[in-house]
Design a protein around this motif. Structure first.
Motif, PDB file in Angstrom:
ATOM      1  N   GLU A 186     -10.086  13.409 -15.363  1.00 34.34           N
ATOM      2  CA  GLU A 186      -9.397  13.991 -16.517  1.00 34.34           C
ATOM      3  C   GLU A 186      -8.700  12.929 -17.377  1.00 34.34           C
ATOM      4  O   GLU A 186      -8.401  13.166 -18.542  1.00 34.34           O
ATOM      5  CB  GLU A 186      -8.352  15.013 -16.039  1.00 34.34           C
ATOM      6  CG  GLU A 186      -8.845  16.004 -15.007  1.00 34.34           C
ATOM      7  CD  GLU A 186      -9.952  16.900 -15.533  1.00 34.34           C
ATOM      8  OE1 GLU A 186     -10.049  17.059 -16.754  1.00 34.34           O
ATOM      9  OE2 GLU A 186     -10.723  17.433 -14.718  1.00 34.34           O
ATOM     10  N   GLN A 187      -8.441  11.775 -16.809  1.00 30.92           N
ATOM     11  CA  GLN A 187      -7.711  10.734 -17.525  1.00 30.92           C
ATOM     12  C   GLN A 187      -8.624   9.815 -18.323  1.00 30.92           C
ATOM     13  O   GLN A 187      -8.144   8.953 -19.059  1.00 30.92           O
ATOM     14  CB  GLN A 187      -6.891   9.912 -16.517  1.00 30.92           C
ATOM     15  CG  GLN A 187      -5.838  10.743 -15.784  1.00 30.92           C
ATOM     16  CD  GLN A 187      -5.302  10.053 -14.549  1.00 30.92           C
ATOM     17  OE1 GLN A 187      -5.603   8.886 -14.310  1.00 30.92           O
ATOM     18  NE2 GLN A 187      -4.512  10.774 -13.760  1.00 30.92           N
ATOM     19  N   ARG A 188      -9.943  10.003 -18.204  1.00 32.40           N
ATOM     20  CA  ARG A 188     -10.891   9.163 -18.949  1.00 32.40           C
ATOM     21  C   ARG A 188     -11.396   9.881 -20.181  1.00 32.40           C
ATOM     22  O   ARG A 188     -11.464  11.113 -20.198  1.00 32.40           O
ATOM     23  CB  ARG A 188     -12.100   8.799 -18.067  1.00 32.40           C
ATOM     24  CG  ARG A 188     -11.777   7.958 -16.869  1.00 32.40           C
ATOM     25  CD  ARG A 188     -13.047   7.349 -16.286  1.00 32.40           C
ATOM     26  NE  ARG A 188     -14.053   8.344 -15.945  1.00 32.40           N
ATOM     27  CZ  ARG A 188     -14.242   8.837 -14.731  1.00 32.40           C
ATOM     28  NH1 ARG A 188     -13.486   8.441 -13.746  1.00 32.40           N
ATOM     29  NH2 ARG A 188     -15.189   9.721 -14.500  1.00 32.40           N
ATOM     30  N   GLN A 189     -11.777   9.101 -21.186  1.00 31.07           N
ATOM     31  CA  GLN A 189     -12.394   9.704 -22.382  1.00 31.07           C
ATOM     32  C   GLN A 189     -13.745  10.301 -22.018  1.00 31.07           C
ATOM     33  O   GLN A 189     -14.090  11.398 -22.409  1.00 31.07           O
ATOM     34  CB  GLN A 189     -12.566   8.614 -23.451  1.00 31.07           C
ATOM     35  CG  GLN A 189     -13.270   9.107 -24.688  1.00 31.07           C
ATOM     36  CD  GLN A 189     -12.412   8.938 -25.918  1.00 31.07           C
ATOM     37  OE1 GLN A 189     -11.442   8.210 -25.913  1.00 31.07           O
ATOM     38  NE2 GLN A 189     -12.749   9.622 -26.965  1.00 31.07           N
ATOM     39  N   ARG A 213     -20.019  20.168 -17.002  1.00 32.04           N
ATOM     40  CA  ARG A 213     -20.256  21.069 -18.137  1.00 32.04           C
ATOM     41  C   ARG A 213     -19.493  20.560 -19.355  1.00 32.04           C
ATOM     42  O   ARG A 213     -18.260  20.468 -19.334  1.00 32.04           O
ATOM     43  CB  ARG A 213     -19.795  22.491 -17.802  1.00 32.04           C
ATOM     44  CG  ARG A 213     -20.676  23.211 -16.812  1.00 32.04           C
ATOM     45  CD  ARG A 213     -20.426  24.719 -16.826  1.00 32.04           C
ATOM     46  NE  ARG A 213     -19.105  25.063 -16.343  1.00 32.04           N
ATOM     47  CZ  ARG A 213     -18.160  25.605 -17.087  1.00 32.04           C
ATOM     48  NH1 ARG A 213     -18.355  25.816 -18.384  1.00 32.04           N
ATOM     49  NH2 ARG A 213     -16.983  25.918 -16.557  1.00 32.04           N
ATOM     50  N   ASP A 214     -20.215  20.252 -20.398  1.00 37.01           N
ATOM     51  CA  ASP A 214     -19.591  19.747 -21.614  1.00 37.01           C
ATOM     52  C   ASP A 214     -18.709  20.807 -22.271  1.00 37.01           C
ATOM     53  O   ASP A 214     -17.636  20.496 -22.807  1.00 37.01           O
ATOM     54  CB  ASP A 214     -20.666  19.272 -22.602  1.00 37.01           C
ATOM     55  CG  ASP A 214     -20.087  18.507 -23.774  1.00 37.01           C
ATOM     56  OD1 ASP A 214     -19.577  17.394 -23.551  1.00 37.01           O
ATOM     57  OD2 ASP A 214     -20.122  19.028 -24.900  1.00 37.01           O
ATOM     58  N   ASP A 215     -19.132  22.080 -22.186  1.00 36.34           N
ATOM     59  CA  ASP A 215     -18.365  23.133 -22.862  1.00 36.34           C
ATOM     60  C   ASP A 215     -17.056  23.461 -22.146  1.00 36.34           C
ATOM     61  O   ASP A 215     -16.225  24.189 -22.679  1.00 36.34           O
ATOM     62  CB  ASP A 215     -19.213  24.402 -23.046  1.00 36.34           C
ATOM     63  CG  ASP A 215     -19.645  25.020 -21.732  1.00 36.34           C
ATOM     64  OD1 ASP A 215     -19.510  24.352 -20.684  1.00 36.34           O
ATOM     65  OD2 ASP A 215     -20.121  26.167 -21.746  1.00 36.34           O
ATOM     66  N   TYR A 216     -16.840  22.914 -20.955  1.00 32.99           N
ATOM     67  CA  TYR A 216     -15.557  23.091 -20.281  1.00 32.99           C
ATOM     68  C   TYR A 216     -14.479  22.250 -20.974  1.00 32.99           C
ATOM     69  O   TYR A 216     -13.330  22.678 -21.110  1.00 32.99           O
ATOM     70  CB  TYR A 216     -15.675  22.683 -18.814  1.00 32.99           C
ATOM     71  CG  TYR A 216     -14.360  22.747 -18.066  1.00 32.99           C
ATOM     72  CD1 TYR A 216     -13.860  23.952 -17.580  1.00 32.99           C
ATOM     73  CD2 TYR A 216     -13.608  21.587 -17.845  1.00 32.99           C
ATOM     74  CE1 TYR A 216     -12.647  24.012 -16.907  1.00 32.99           C
ATOM     75  CE2 TYR A 216     -12.401  21.637 -17.168  1.00 32.99           C
ATOM     76  CZ  TYR A 216     -11.923  22.846 -16.701  1.00 32.99           C
ATOM     77  OH  TYR A 216     -10.720  22.899 -16.037  1.00 32.99           O
ATOM     78  N   TYR A 217     -14.870  21.053 -21.406  1.00 29.76           N
ATOM     79  CA  TYR A 217     -13.913  20.153 -22.050  1.00 29.76           C
ATOM     80  C   TYR A 217     -13.888  20.311 -23.572  1.00 29.76           C
ATOM     81  O   TYR A 217     -12.894  20.000 -24.217  1.00 29.76           O
ATOM     82  CB  TYR A 217     -14.254  18.697 -21.695  1.00 29.76           C
ATOM     83  CG  TYR A 217     -14.041  18.383 -20.242  1.00 29.76           C
ATOM     84  CD1 TYR A 217     -12.758  18.228 -19.719  1.00 29.76           C
ATOM     85  CD2 TYR A 217     -15.113  18.265 -19.361  1.00 29.76           C
ATOM     86  CE1 TYR A 217     -12.551  17.952 -18.375  1.00 29.76           C
ATOM     87  CE2 TYR A 217     -14.918  17.979 -18.018  1.00 29.76           C
ATOM     88  CZ  TYR A 217     -13.630  17.821 -17.535  1.00 29.76           C
ATOM     89  OH  TYR A 217     -13.438  17.553 -16.201  1.00 29.76           O
ATOM     90  N   ASP A 218     -15.002  20.770 -24.154  1.00 29.13           N
ATOM     91  CA  ASP A 218     -15.084  20.912 -25.605  1.00 29.13           C
ATOM     92  C   ASP A 218     -15.504  22.342 -25.937  1.00 29.13           C
ATOM     93  O   ASP A 218     -16.677  22.696 -25.823  1.00 29.13           O
ATOM     94  CB  ASP A 218     -16.093  19.900 -26.171  1.00 29.13           C
ATOM     95  CG  ASP A 218     -16.218  19.976 -27.683  1.00 29.13           C
ATOM     96  OD1 ASP A 218     -15.468  20.765 -28.315  1.00 29.13           O
ATOM     97  OD2 ASP A 218     -17.069  19.256 -28.244  1.00 29.13           O
TER      98      ASP A 218
END
Length: 428
Positions: free
Chosen positions: A342-345, A372-377
């Motif tokens: 979570e601390q990385r870009q 999953r990309d949609d979890y973060y974006d």
């Protein structure tokens, strides 16, 4: 000479001859006292790291009291006797074998084992812990003479139900320890359910140890995945299900029932308890090929005497690998990743994110990451995309692929250009 003095001699000798820690075949279980187990475990940790083992380095591994104190560690060198090391090791192993034999016989009486299984378990005490017992390669080579002239099956392992994954792994292989790792809410449990359901519908024997989720909750998830039902609507299917879904309900339950998935939802159980439970099921269903699933690694209870979280996870990881070899079946285990992700870009998981212990990476035959990309974006165009990366594969290639993942029903399937997945469980 008492067993305590014999153990002191072994430890003192290993302080003088550091190579013996790894080369002698000695195991932590051979020591009777927890204090000596702690000292040997510290020696082994130093040896694995390639560091020297002496009075000073041992005391840097943990609190001196856990090793008996500085004077106790220093005093071990007085008992060193390299010339009689093998003789003393035999004494310790013989004592351990007697204790293990008593445990097996007690368990056999309680569980009413067949005579053949008792003989096999007793034989394994000798065969599994004899350092100089080597198998001649010729025995295997003779059995391979006609291999190029006999058509082999397309896949030797148990299918994952995902074509790209089967291509990379050749299915889940017997005796392999497979780790599926991800951050929370990535779909780990749904992925495990997909693998278990696929295995069951293909006639295998899925055994699921659900340490976090209750039997009822996991069963409802399996029903939703089997029938393609919204888990939200399943809270009140009478009210929210359309007629076609109500009409398909019994068919879905019958299909799930045919998968014969066994679920053990005890929380905080140890690997030894899993082995005992799995052994009963495997014996009762000896005509089926077993596959064991565990959700999840970090909440398995360690055996007594483990000192810290890293050591506990390391021991659990080794025990899971040993279970895969003992039952000669795949053991698929979910694992949490550390918060470092979570601390990385870039949120894509990497091997160093495996939580609590490098032993997981070391012991696992296969390590897969879910993302999953949609979890973060929330605005991501990759909705319902689940990326699976095979980051480690001891016996084959690594690589990544993307599958369709319906978070509403828990289904995994083939990804289509239309962004809709096709995942049906019609094995009739």
């Amino acid at each position: 000479m008492t067993n305590e003095l014999v153990e002191k001699s072994l430890l003192g000798t290993m302080m003088e001859e550091n190579y013996l820690v790894l080369d002698s075949g000695i195991q932590i279980a051979f020591f009777e006292t927890q204090l000596h187990k702690n000292i040997f475990l510290s020696m082994k940790d130093l040896a694995v790291q390639g560091r020297s083992i002496d009075f000073i380095t041992l005391l840097t591994t943990r609190e001196p009291a856990e090793l008996g104190g500085a004077n106790y560690v220093s005093d071990l060198r007085r008992f060193a006797n390299p010339a009689r090391f093998d003789e003393y090791l035999d004494i310790v192993i013989d004592k351990w074998k007697k204790l293990e034999t008593a445990k097996i016989l007690q368990q056999a009486i309680m569980e009413q084992w067949p005579i053949a299984d008792i003989h096999k378990a007793l034989d394994e005490i000798d065969s599994d812990h004899t350092s100089d017992e080597l198998r001649l390669l010729d025995d295997y080579l003779v059995s391979q003479y006609e291999r190029p002239f006999i058509e082999a099956p397309d896949m030797t392992g148990i299918s994952t139900g995902l074509q790209s994954m089967d291509y990379l792994l050749n299915g889940f292989q017997d005796s392999e320890f497979i780790v599926i790792a991800a951050r929370p809410s990535m779909g780990k449990t749904d992925t495990l359910n997909h693998f278990a359901l696929t295995a069951g519908l293909e006639g295998h024997l899925p055994i699921v140890f659900s340490l976090e989720m209750s039997h009822k909750t996991l069963s409802d998830r399996l029903i939703a995945s089997t029938g393609g039902y919204s888990r939200l609507k399943m809270r009140n299917p009478y009210k929210y299900f359309p007629e076609p879904q109500k009409n398909s309900w019994m068919t879905s339950l019958e299909l799930l029932q045919s998968a014969t998935i066994r679920i053990d939802d005890r929380s905080g159980i140890k690997v030894s308890q899993m082995k005992a439970a799995a052994r009963k099921v495997i014996k009762a269903q000896s005509d089926k090929r077993p596959i064991i699933f565990v959700d999840y690694l970090q909440i398995i209870r360690p055996e007594e005497g483990t000192l810290n979280q890293n050591q506990a996870i390391g021991q659990i990881s080794a025990d899971l690998k040993a279970m895969a070899k003992e039952f000669n079946c795949p053991v698929v285990v979910l694992s949490q990743l550390s918060r470092a992700v979570e601390q990385r870009q870039d949120k894509q998981p990497m091997m160093s994110d495996l939580r609590d212990s490098g032993n997981i990476e070391q012991d696992a035959d296969v390590v897969c990451f879910l993302y999953r990309d949609d979890y973060y974006d929330r605005d991501s165009e990759l909705t319902n995309h689940l990326e699976i990366t095979v980051a480690k594969h001891r016996n084959g290639p690594v690589g990544g692929f993307t599958v369709y993942y319906d978070k509403d029903t828990g289904r995994l399937g083939k990804l289509h250009d239309s962004n809709r997945g096709e995942c049906t469980y019609d094995h009739s």
